[in-house]
Design a protein around this motif. Sequence first.
Motif, PDB file in Angstrom:
ATOM      1  N   LEU A  69      18.264  58.566  32.785  1.00 30.47           N
ATOM      2  CA  LEU A  69      19.659  59.057  32.795  1.00 30.47           C
ATOM      3  C   LEU A  69      20.359  58.649  34.087  1.00 30.47           C
ATOM      4  N   ALA A  70      19.637  58.742  35.197  1.00 32.85           N
ATOM      5  CA  ALA A  70      20.254  58.453  36.506  1.00 32.85           C
ATOM      6  C   ALA A  70      20.838  57.049  36.550  1.00 32.85           C
ATOM      7  N   THR A  71      20.170  56.119  35.880  1.00 31.05           N
ATOM      8  CA  THR A  71      20.666  54.739  35.932  1.00 31.05           C
ATOM      9  C   THR A  71      21.542  54.387  34.729  1.00 31.05           C
ATOM     10  N   THR A  72      21.528  55.237  33.692  1.00 28.22           N
ATOM     11  CA  THR A  72      22.305  54.928  32.481  1.00 28.22           C
ATOM     12  C   THR A  72      23.736  55.455  32.551  1.00 28.22           C
ATOM     13  N   LEU A  73      23.900  56.684  33.094  1.00 25.75           N
ATOM     14  CA  LEU A  73      25.237  57.299  33.053  1.00 25.75           C
ATOM     15  C   LEU A  73      26.171  56.572  34.014  1.00 25.75           C
ATOM     16  N   THR A  74      27.313  56.173  33.494  1.00 24.69           N
ATOM     17  CA  THR A  74      28.211  55.348  34.314  1.00 24.69           C
ATOM     18  C   THR A  74      29.181  56.189  35.149  1.00 24.69           C
ATOM     19  N   ASN A  75      29.480  57.413  34.696  1.00 29.28           N
ATOM     20  CA  ASN A  75      30.415  58.275  35.432  1.00 29.28           C
ATOM     21  C   ASN A  75      29.705  58.836  36.681  1.00 29.28           C
ATOM     22  N   PRO A  76      30.220  58.542  37.890  1.00 32.95           N
ATOM     23  CA  PRO A  76      29.524  58.990  39.103  1.00 32.95           C
ATOM     24  C   PRO A  76      29.533  60.504  39.296  1.00 32.95           C
ATOM     25  N   ASN A  77      30.380  61.208  38.527  1.00 32.93           N
ATOM     26  CA  ASN A  77      30.407  62.681  38.609  1.00 32.93           C
ATOM     27  C   ASN A  77      29.685  63.350  37.440  1.00 32.93           C
ATOM     28  N   ALA A  78      29.061  62.551  36.578  1.00 33.48           N
ATOM     29  CA  ALA A  78      28.389  63.139  35.407  1.00 33.48           C
ATOM     30  C   ALA A  78      27.289  64.089  35.857  1.00 33.48           C
ATOM     31  N   VAL A  79      27.182  65.213  35.156  1.00 35.26           N
ATOM     32  CA  VAL A  79      26.125  66.185  35.463  1.00 35.26           C
ATOM     33  C   VAL A  79      24.924  65.912  34.568  1.00 35.26           C
ATOM     34  N   LEU A  80      23.730  66.038  35.156  1.00 34.50           N
ATOM     35  CA  LEU A  80      22.480  65.839  34.420  1.00 34.50           C
ATOM     36  C   LEU A  80      21.803  67.208  34.341  1.00 34.50           C
ATOM     37  N   ALA A  81      21.957  67.870  33.191  1.00 41.66           N
ATOM     38  CA  ALA A  81      21.418  69.225  33.049  1.00 41.66           C
ATOM     39  C   ALA A  81      20.151  69.201  32.202  1.00 41.66           C
ATOM     40  N   THR A  82      19.282  70.168  32.465  1.00 42.85           N
ATOM     41  CA  THR A  82      18.079  70.306  31.644  1.00 42.85           C
ATOM     42  C   THR A  82      18.017  71.720  31.076  1.00 42.85           C
ATOM     43  N   ASN A  83      17.578  71.789  29.823  1.00 37.88           N
ATOM     44  CA  ASN A  83      17.405  73.087  29.168  1.00 37.88           C
ATOM     45  C   ASN A  83      15.956  73.568  29.329  1.00 37.88           C
ATOM     46  N   THR A  84      15.241  73.024  30.320  1.00 35.03           N
ATOM     47  CA  THR A  84      13.845  73.447  30.489  1.00 35.03           C
ATOM     48  C   THR A  84      13.723  74.972  30.563  1.00 35.03           C
TER      49      THR A  84
END
Length: 291
Positions: free
Chosen positions: A105-120
Motif C-alpha cells: 500500500l505504501a508504494t501503491t497509493l498515489t495521494n500523499p495524504n492517503a490514510v492507511l488504516a487496519t481493522n486488525t
Amino acid sequence: MSDVKKMGVIGAGQMGGGIAQIAAVAGIDVVVFDAHAPALEKCTKTHQKLLARAVEKGRMEQSDCDAALARITYSPKWDDLANVDWAIEAVVEDATVKAEIFSKLATTLTNPNAVLATNTSSISITQIAAAADVAKPGTSSRVIGMHFFFPVPVMKLVEIIKGLQTDDAVVARTAALAERMGKTPLTANDRAGFVSNRVLMPMLNEAFYALMEGVAEPEAIDGIMKLGCNFPMGPLRLADFIGLDTCAHIMDVLAEGLNADRYRPCPLLRQLVAAGRLGNKTGHGVFDYTT
Ligand code: NAD
C-alpha cells in the motif's frame, strides 16, 4: 466532517464487506479488493441482499440503496487501489500478511495524504506501520488502527488505535470518518488486543475450557452467560460469529504481545479450527448454522 471521497477496502470477508457497505451508504465511493475471486462474488451478493432487506424493512429508500450499490466496485486487481484517499485493510489476522499488504500500500497509493488504516483486532499498529515505512519512509505517520465490530452495519463502536508514529491529525481524521459512517469512535493505546479483545478474548477462551471440561452443554454455557450477565449473546455463539480462526489468531497475538501463556487458545478451539469449523461464516463452529 470527513472529506474522504474514495475508499479502498482490502479483504472482502465479513468485516471488509461490512465496512464497504456502510462507507457506500455514507456517500463514499468504494473499491473492494480481495485476492480470492469467490470472496468478491460472495461480498457482492451480500451487499445486494442486505441493502435490499433494508429497503423492504423501510429503513432505506430504493434510490439510496441503488446509489450505494452503484458506488461500490469489486476488483481482483491490486492497482485499482492506487487512487483511493483512504485504505482500510481487513484480511486475515496474521502479522506477516498484514505487513506485506502495508508495504505494498505504501508504494501503491498515489495521494500523499492517503490514510492507511487496519481493522486488525489485536496486532500492533506500530509493527504494521513499520512495514509501510520500510517500503516508503515516512508512511508510518499515516498508519492507524480503525477497529470495527461485527456485524459492522449494526455495531456502534470504532476503536481507534494510534501507533507510535501516527500523526495526531490522522487520529482526528479517523474519528471524523467513523462519525460520518454512523459510528462512535473511542481511542485505545497500541498494546496487544487494545481494550476490546484484551478483555473479551479471555472470557471466550474460558467458555471453550468450560465446554472442553464438560462443565455444561454449549446451550447451557451460553444461556447462563446471557441470562446471568445480561449479554445479548452467549460467548460460544459470539466466538462463532467472530470466526473461530480469528479468535485463535487474536489469542495467539495476546499471548505473544503480553508475554503470557494464559491467553493461548484452548485446545478445543484449535481443534475446531483445524477441522474447518470456523463458525457462522463456514456454516458450522460450536453451533450449526446450515439449517
Ligand atoms: P474473513 O475470514 O471473513 O475475511 C478475510 C478476507 O481476507 C477473505 O475474504 C480473504 O479472501 C481475504 N484475504 C486473505 N488474505 C488476503 C490477501 N493477502 N490479500 C487480499 N485478501 C486477502 O475475516 P474477517 O472476520 O473479515 O476478519 C478480517 C480482519 O478483521 C481480521 O484482521 C480480524 O481480526 C478483524 N476483525 C474481525 C472481527 C470479527 O468479528 N470477525 C471484528 C473486528 C476485526
